[in-house]
Motif scaffolding. Structure first.
Motif, short mmCIF file in Angstrom:
data_model
loop_
_atom_site.label_atom_id
_atom_site.label_comp_id
_atom_site.label_asym_id
_atom_site.label_seq_id
_atom_site.Cartn_x
_atom_site.Cartn_y
_atom_site.Cartn_z
N ASN A 95 -9.45 -19.97 72.72
CA ASN A 95 -8.52 -18.76 72.26
C ASN A 95 -6.89 -18.97 73.06
O ASN A 95 -5.99 -18.83 72.63
N ALA A 96 -7.11 -19.07 74.23
CA ALA A 96 -6.00 -19.25 75.31
C ALA A 96 -5.12 -20.53 74.88
O ALA A 96 -4.07 -20.49 74.62
N ARG A 97 -5.83 -21.57 74.47
CA ARG A 97 -5.36 -22.86 73.97
C ARG A 97 -4.44 -22.78 72.76
O ARG A 97 -3.40 -23.37 72.65
N ILE A 98 -5.33 -22.15 71.93
CA ILE A 98 -4.50 -21.72 70.41
C ILE A 98 -3.44 -20.91 70.60
O ILE A 98 -2.56 -21.13 70.09
N LEU A 99 -3.47 -19.91 71.39
CA LEU A 99 -2.27 -18.88 71.46
C LEU A 99 -1.01 -19.71 72.33
O LEU A 99 0.03 -19.63 71.83
N ASN A 100 -1.35 -20.59 73.25
CA ASN A 100 -0.37 -21.18 73.96
C ASN A 100 0.41 -22.25 73.21
O ASN A 100 1.50 -22.50 72.96
N ASN A 101 -0.48 -22.98 72.48
CA ASN A 101 -0.07 -23.93 71.57
C ASN A 101 0.77 -23.48 70.50
O ASN A 101 1.86 -24.19 70.11
N SER A 102 0.23 -22.47 69.76
CA SER A 102 1.00 -22.08 68.76
C SER A 102 2.38 -21.42 69.04
O SER A 102 3.34 -21.71 68.35
N LEU A 103 2.30 -20.64 70.47
CA LEU A 103 3.71 -20.39 70.82
C LEU A 103 4.68 -21.31 71.30
O LEU A 103 5.77 -21.30 70.88
N SER A 104 4.25 -22.25 71.68
CA SER A 104 4.88 -23.59 72.10
C SER A 104 5.40 -24.16 70.85
O SER A 104 6.43 -24.85 70.98
N ALA A 105 4.78 -24.22 69.69
CA ALA A 105 5.26 -24.64 68.49
C ALA A 105 6.24 -23.81 67.77
O ALA A 105 6.97 -24.22 66.76
N THR A 106 6.51 -22.43 68.09
CA THR A 106 7.26 -21.72 67.44
C THR A 106 8.23 -20.93 68.20
O THR A 106 9.50 -20.72 67.72
N ILE A 107 8.09 -20.63 69.38
CA ILE A 107 9.05 -19.81 70.09
C ILE A 107 10.05 -20.62 70.47
O ILE A 107 11.53 -20.25 70.38
N PRO A 108 9.90 -21.80 71.05
CA PRO A 108 11.29 -22.53 71.27
C PRO A 108 12.10 -22.92 69.98
O PRO A 108 13.33 -22.87 70.28
#
Length: 323
Positions: A275-288
């Motif tokens: 869950n932490a990996r998915i959360l971090n990866n999805s945020l790194s793909a969208t927030i920037p």
């Protein structure tokens, strides 16, 4: 999940479908997907506005802003490769994806992530030339040369990610077809194979180095040279102005690479919860992708001045019409 499997030949067994799990036992995860949808809408609007502003404002028609427009376009595509699929899969319970669609999803998600990274290199190159070779800037960085450089980044990303995805087709999937990610991520997919995955492992490392760590190293080295050049400027005001032109880019670099590097390093050292990996990866793909146009608008003096001038002209036109 048991997936119907078809044998393509005597060596390779390709499943007809994969099942993408997303978050596991995470309460209120639907709210997170809705949050990403909101982020996606803002991303498309913000990047479209900065593209439009640079297009209509002639003072911004320079090689630097060709690269900024390119980054905005990549931001839109990068978010579009991730968020709509997540919304469709997890809000509408469509987590089963065909083998062919999985490879397509893998390619475009990784391709535009690579393009984000390469776009930041191009912007670092522009700042490097502008500060270290200011008198030769317009000779070294013309519109034509900038377009050629950007074209080379697309070609390089296509080759790296194309090989990465093509190597998946040599794998047999005779065990599980459950992908523990939010999309058909390369690592979780190739780890499901039951034949030799060593070429995939090696290519994954080459891709990670080429797409993320090598660009970050190049950017750090370019800023070391920039800092050295700035320190040689005689006046304090001159040094301040030179560094201000780099502020927005440095913030983008920090946001983009810290998120990705954190996940990668954590997974190598001690592992990281799904869950932490998915959360971090999805945020790194969208927030920037959302923050890029906002930071460039607020932290770039030329864009702020262009916005102010356009606002004043518009106000003057309305006053003229009213009178």
């Amino acid at each position: 999940m048991t997936s119907e499997i078809s044998q393509s030949n005597d060596t390779f067994v390709h499943p007809q479908t994969f099942f993408v799990t997303g978050f596991t036992d995470m309460p209120y995860s639907n709210y997170y997907y809705i949050f990403l949808l909101f982020i996606y809408i803002l991303t498309v609007l913000a990047n479209s506005l900065i593209i439009l502003l640079i297009y209509v404002e002639e003072s911004l028609h320079s090689p630097k802003y060709v690269a900024v427009v390119h980054l905005a376009i990549v931001d839109i595509f990068a978010s579009s490769a991730v968020v709509p699929r997540m919304i469709h899969s997890f809000l509408f319970d469509a987590q089963v994806i065909t083998y062919e669609a999985c490879l397509s999803d893998m390619f475009f998600s990784h391709f535009f992530a690579a393009m984000e990274s390469f776009s930041l290199i191009v912007l670092a190159y522009d700042r490097f030339i502008a500060i270290c070779f200011p008198l030769r800037y317009h000779i070294i960085v013309s519109h034509t040369k900038m377009l050629k450089i950007l074209g080379m980044t697309w070609f390089l990303a296509f080759i790296i990610v194309g090989i990465l995805v093509a190597l998946i087709t040599r794998l047999s999937f005779c065990k599980s077809t459950v992908v523990t990610s939010y999309f058909c991520d390369h690592g979780p997919v190739y780890h499901l194979a039951c034949n030799d995955t060593y070429p995939n492992f090696i290519m994954a490392r080459i891709a990670m180095t080429s797409i993320f760590f090598a660009p970050l190293t190049i950017i750090v080295c370019s800023y070391a040279a920039i800092l050295n050049a700035v320190l040689k400027i005689g006046s304090v005001e001159g040094r301040r102005k030179a560094m201000l032109t780099c502020t927005s880019h440095l913030i983008l670099v920090a946001i983009f690479y810290i998120l990705i590097s954190g996940t990668y390093i954590a997974s190598m050292i001690s592992g990281i919860h799904q869950n932490a990996r998915i959360l971090n990866n999805s945020l790194s793909a969208t927030i920037p992708a959302l923050l890029n146009p906002i930071i460039y608008t607020l932290k770039t003096e030329e864009i702020l001045n262009a916005v102010k001038m356009r606002y004043k002209r518009r106000t003057a036109e309305l006053d003229t019409l009213n009178h």
